[in-house]
Design an enzyme around this catalytic site. Structure first.
Site, PDB file in Angstrom:
ATOM      1  N   VAL A  11     -25.180  -7.531 101.625  1.00  0.00           N
ATOM      2  CA  VAL A  11     -24.182  -8.598 101.719  1.00  0.00           C
ATOM      3  C   VAL A  11     -24.637  -9.674 102.704  1.00  0.00           C
ATOM      4  O   VAL A  11     -24.579 -10.870 102.408  1.00  0.00           O
ATOM      5  CB  VAL A  11     -22.811  -8.029 102.127  1.00  0.00           C
ATOM      6  CG1 VAL A  11     -21.825  -9.154 102.438  1.00  0.00           C
ATOM      7  CG2 VAL A  11     -22.260  -7.145 101.019  1.00  0.00           C
ATOM      8  N   ASP A  32     -29.736  -7.960 113.171  1.00  0.00           N
ATOM      9  CA  ASP A  32     -29.418  -6.649 112.609  1.00  0.00           C
ATOM     10  C   ASP A  32     -29.915  -5.610 113.603  1.00  0.00           C
ATOM     11  O   ASP A  32     -30.896  -5.841 114.313  1.00  0.00           O
ATOM     12  CB  ASP A  32     -30.113  -6.470 111.248  1.00  0.00           C
ATOM     13  CG  ASP A  32     -29.571  -5.289 110.464  1.00  0.00           C
ATOM     14  OD1 ASP A  32     -28.738  -5.508 109.566  1.00  0.00           O
ATOM     15  OD2 ASP A  32     -29.981  -4.131 110.749  1.00  0.00           O
ATOM     16  N   GLY A  76     -21.671  -3.367 109.064  1.00  0.00           N
ATOM     17  CA  GLY A  76     -20.798  -2.239 108.777  1.00  0.00           C
ATOM     18  C   GLY A  76     -21.269  -1.480 107.559  1.00  0.00           C
ATOM     19  O   GLY A  76     -22.257  -1.833 106.914  1.00  0.00           O
ATOM     20  N   ARG A  85     -11.890   0.295  99.939  1.00  0.00           N
ATOM     21  CA  ARG A  85     -12.227  -0.445 101.147  1.00  0.00           C
ATOM     22  C   ARG A  85     -11.657   0.243 102.390  1.00  0.00           C
ATOM     23  O   ARG A  85     -12.261   0.223 103.454  1.00  0.00           O
ATOM     24  CB  ARG A  85     -11.694  -1.881 101.040  1.00  0.00           C
ATOM     25  CG  ARG A  85     -12.350  -2.691  99.917  1.00  0.00           C
ATOM     26  CD  ARG A  85     -11.713  -4.074  99.825  1.00  0.00           C
ATOM     27  NE  ARG A  85     -12.304  -4.871  98.743  1.00  0.00           N
ATOM     28  CZ  ARG A  85     -11.843  -4.910  97.497  1.00  0.00           C
ATOM     29  NH1 ARG A  85     -10.789  -4.164  97.175  1.00  0.00           N
ATOM     30  NH2 ARG A  85     -12.418  -5.654  96.588  1.00  0.00           N
ATOM     31  N   PRO A 120     -12.545  -2.705 105.860  1.00  0.00           N
ATOM     32  CA  PRO A 120     -11.422  -3.354 105.179  1.00  0.00           C
ATOM     33  C   PRO A 120     -11.064  -4.659 105.878  1.00  0.00           C
ATOM     34  O   PRO A 120     -10.699  -4.667 107.054  1.00  0.00           O
ATOM     35  CB  PRO A 120     -10.287  -2.327 105.260  1.00  0.00           C
ATOM     36  CG  PRO A 120     -10.634  -1.478 106.440  1.00  0.00           C
ATOM     37  CD  PRO A 120     -12.134  -1.453 106.534  1.00  0.00           C
ATOM     38  N   ASP A 122      -8.860  -7.247 106.157  1.00  0.00           N
ATOM     39  CA  ASP A 122      -7.706  -7.703 106.932  1.00  0.00           C
ATOM     40  C   ASP A 122      -7.575  -6.945 108.248  1.00  0.00           C
ATOM     41  O   ASP A 122      -7.279  -7.543 109.290  1.00  0.00           O
ATOM     42  CB  ASP A 122      -6.430  -7.552 106.098  1.00  0.00           C
ATOM     43  CG  ASP A 122      -6.544  -8.260 104.763  1.00  0.00           C
ATOM     44  OD1 ASP A 122      -6.542  -9.506 104.751  1.00  0.00           O
ATOM     45  OD2 ASP A 122      -6.664  -7.573 103.730  1.00  0.00           O
ATOM     46  N   ARG A 150     -12.293 -14.864  91.007  1.00  0.00           N
ATOM     47  CA  ARG A 150     -12.340 -13.985  89.838  1.00  0.00           C
ATOM     48  C   ARG A 150     -11.173 -14.267  88.905  1.00  0.00           C
ATOM     49  O   ARG A 150     -11.320 -14.286  87.675  1.00  0.00           O
ATOM     50  CB  ARG A 150     -12.331 -12.529  90.290  1.00  0.00           C
ATOM     51  CG  ARG A 150     -13.624 -12.087  90.956  1.00  0.00           C
ATOM     52  CD  ARG A 150     -13.463 -10.771  91.695  1.00  0.00           C
ATOM     53  NE  ARG A 150     -14.764 -10.284  92.186  1.00  0.00           N
ATOM     54  CZ  ARG A 150     -14.913  -9.387  93.160  1.00  0.00           C
ATOM     55  NH1 ARG A 150     -13.829  -8.892  93.763  1.00  0.00           N
ATOM     56  NH2 ARG A 150     -16.114  -9.002  93.533  1.00  0.00           N
ATOM     57  N   ARG A 152      -9.523 -17.122  88.568  1.00  0.00           N
ATOM     58  CA  ARG A 152      -9.723 -18.400  87.876  1.00  0.00           C
ATOM     59  C   ARG A 152     -10.777 -18.285  86.776  1.00  0.00           C
ATOM     60  O   ARG A 152     -10.660 -18.919  85.721  1.00  0.00           O
ATOM     61  CB  ARG A 152     -10.102 -19.485  88.886  1.00  0.00           C
ATOM     62  CG  ARG A 152      -8.935 -19.880  89.798  1.00  0.00           C
ATOM     63  CD  ARG A 152      -9.228 -21.148  90.583  1.00  0.00           C
ATOM     64  NE  ARG A 152     -10.275 -20.955  91.582  1.00  0.00           N
ATOM     65  CZ  ARG A 152     -10.056 -20.555  92.829  1.00  0.00           C
ATOM     66  NH1 ARG A 152      -8.819 -20.277  93.231  1.00  0.00           N
ATOM     67  NH2 ARG A 152     -11.051 -20.423  93.677  1.00  0.00           N
ATOM     68  N   HIS A 174      -6.765  -8.010 100.967  1.00  0.00           N
ATOM     69  CA  HIS A 174      -8.028  -7.964 100.236  1.00  0.00           C
ATOM     70  C   HIS A 174      -8.285  -6.486  99.958  1.00  0.00           C
ATOM     71  O   HIS A 174      -9.011  -5.806 100.684  1.00  0.00           O
ATOM     72  CB  HIS A 174      -9.173  -8.560 101.050  1.00  0.00           C
ATOM     73  CG  HIS A 174     -10.513  -8.430 100.372  1.00  0.00           C
ATOM     74  ND1 HIS A 174     -10.775  -8.972  99.138  1.00  0.00           N
ATOM     75  CD2 HIS A 174     -11.652  -7.796 100.747  1.00  0.00           C
ATOM     76  CE1 HIS A 174     -12.013  -8.694  98.790  1.00  0.00           C
ATOM     77  NE2 HIS A 174     -12.560  -7.973  99.742  1.00  0.00           N
TER      78      HIS A 174
END
Length: 304
Positions: A11, A32, A76, A85, A120, A122, A150, A152, A174
Site C-alpha cells: 500500500v 520503513d 501496519g 479490517r 481499521p 477510523d 467504487r 460511482r 470505513h
C-alpha cells in the site's frame, strides 16, 4: 512541498507512486522499519521519476521528516483473506503508538497534516489524534473516499453516464457498517430517482442492494484475487494530498474526529486540513446506519 510516507509495503509503495504522479511534491521521504525496502522503493521510484516529474525521492529516518507539511501513515499489518479490517485493531494500534510520537518530535506541530491510511481506519484516526496532540482537523483518514469511488464506478456502469457527473457517497465507517447515502444521490443536479425516470432506467431496491453489497465487499473480493488492495487506495490518498496541496476546498468523504468519533461524512478539505463538515440528507434507515457505524467505531476505540 515536502512529504513523508511511513510504511513502504504494498500500500505504501502504491501511495508513493500515486503521490509522485501528481507532480505536487518537490521532496518525498520514504521510511520503513526495513530500511532496505525503503531504499529500494526510493531507488525504483526515483528511476521512474526520470519519465515524469523531477522530485527528490529518498529513504530516510524520522529526523528526515523535518520540514514535511504532510506525513502519510500506511504502516501496519495488511488485511489478509478472511480477515476484517477490525481484526487488525490491536496490532496496528501498537504501530501508531510507536511511530506517531517519533514523527511529532521532528515536524512542525503548527503546520503538519497527518494522513492516516492504516486500518481499521477510523479507530486509527482517533488513536492518531490522541497520541499526536494535533487538532482533529489536521489528522485526516482517507475514510470512505475509495468506497465512494467504487460506488460511482458501479453507478456509472448501470446508468451509462460518466462517474464525474455522479454525486453519490458512501458514509459512516470505513468498514462493514458503511452505507450508501441513496437519499442524497444526484446525477448532475438531478436526483437519482428523477434521472432514472427520465432515462427509463430501472433502479430497483434489488439493484441498489446489489450495488451496496458490491461496494461493501469490493476489498474482500480484490484481496481474494490479489492478496491485497493497493491501486485504489493509492489513488484516493493522492487525491487527498492534491486537495490539501492546492488548497482546493473540495468536498471529500474523509474521516476526522468529530463529536468524539472519527467517521466519514462530506467535508471541505484544503490547505488547513478539514475546514467544515457537511451533514447530508439522510432518511430514517440511513440515520440508523450512521448511528450504528458510530457505535461500532467508539466500541472498537474503547477496546484499546
Amino acid at each position: 512541498m515536502k512529504l513523508g510516507i511511513i510504511g513502504l509495503g504494498t500500500v505504501g509503495s502504491a501511495v508513493a507512486t500515486a503521490v509522485h504522479n501528481t507532480g505536487l511534491v518537490r521532496e518525498m521521504v520514504l521510511f520503513d522499519r526495513d530500511m532496505t525496502r525503503a531504499r529500494a522503493a526510493a531507488e525504483d521510484l526515483g528511476h521512474a521519476a526520470t519519465f515524469g516529474f523531477d522530485i527528490n525521492i529518498r529513504e530516510g529516518g524520522y529526523r528526515d521528516l523535518r520540514g514535511a507539511e504532510i506525513v502519510i501513515i500506511t504502516a501496519g499489518t495488511n488485511q489478509k483473506p478472511g480477515e476484517t479490517r477490525t481484526d487488525l485493531l490491536q496490532s496496528n494500534a501498537e504501530v501508531m503508538r510507536d511511530v506517531i510520537p517519533q514523527i511529532m518530535r521532528n515536524v512542525d506541530a503548527d503546520k503538519v497534516k497527518l494522513i492516516i491510511v492504516t486500518n481499521p481506519l477510523d479507530v486509527m484516526v482517533m488513536q492518531a489524534v490522541e497520541v499526536s496532540g494535533l487538532p482533529a482537523a489536521r489528522v485526516i483518514g482517507t475514510g470512505t473516499m475509495l468506497d465512494s469511488a467504487r460506488l460511482r464506478a458501479l453507478l456509472s456502469r448501470n446508468l451509462s453516464v460518466s462517474p464525474a457527473s455522479i454525486n453519490a457517497y458512501v458514509l459512516g465507517e470505513h468498514g462493514d457498517s458503511a452505507f450508501v447515502n441513496w437519499s442524497a444521490a444526484t446525477i448532475g443536479n438531478i436526483s437519482l430517482d428523477d434521472f432514472c425516470k427520465q432515462m427509463n432506467i430501472a433502479m430497483t431496491d434489488a439493484t441498489r442492494k446489489t450495488i451496496e453489497h458490491r461496494v461493501r465487499n469490493a476489498a474482500y473480493e480484490i484481496i481474494r484475487g490479489r492478496r491485497a488492495t493497493w491501486d485504489g487506495i493509492g489513488a484516493a490518498t493522492a487525491d487527498l494530498v492534491r486537495a490539501i496541496a492546492n488548497d482546493e476546498r473540495r468536498i471529500l468523504t474523509v474521516s476526522v474526529v468529530d463529536k468524539g468519533v472519527a467517521i466519514s461524512l462530506p467535508r471541505i478539505v484544503g490547505a488547513d486540513g478539514v475546514t467544515a463538515t457537511l451533514m447530508p440528507k439522510l432518511d430514517s434507515a440511513e440515520s440508523r446506519a450512521m448511528k450504528t457505524s458510530a457505535t461500532i467505531i467508539r466500541n472498537n476505540f474503547e477496546i484499546l
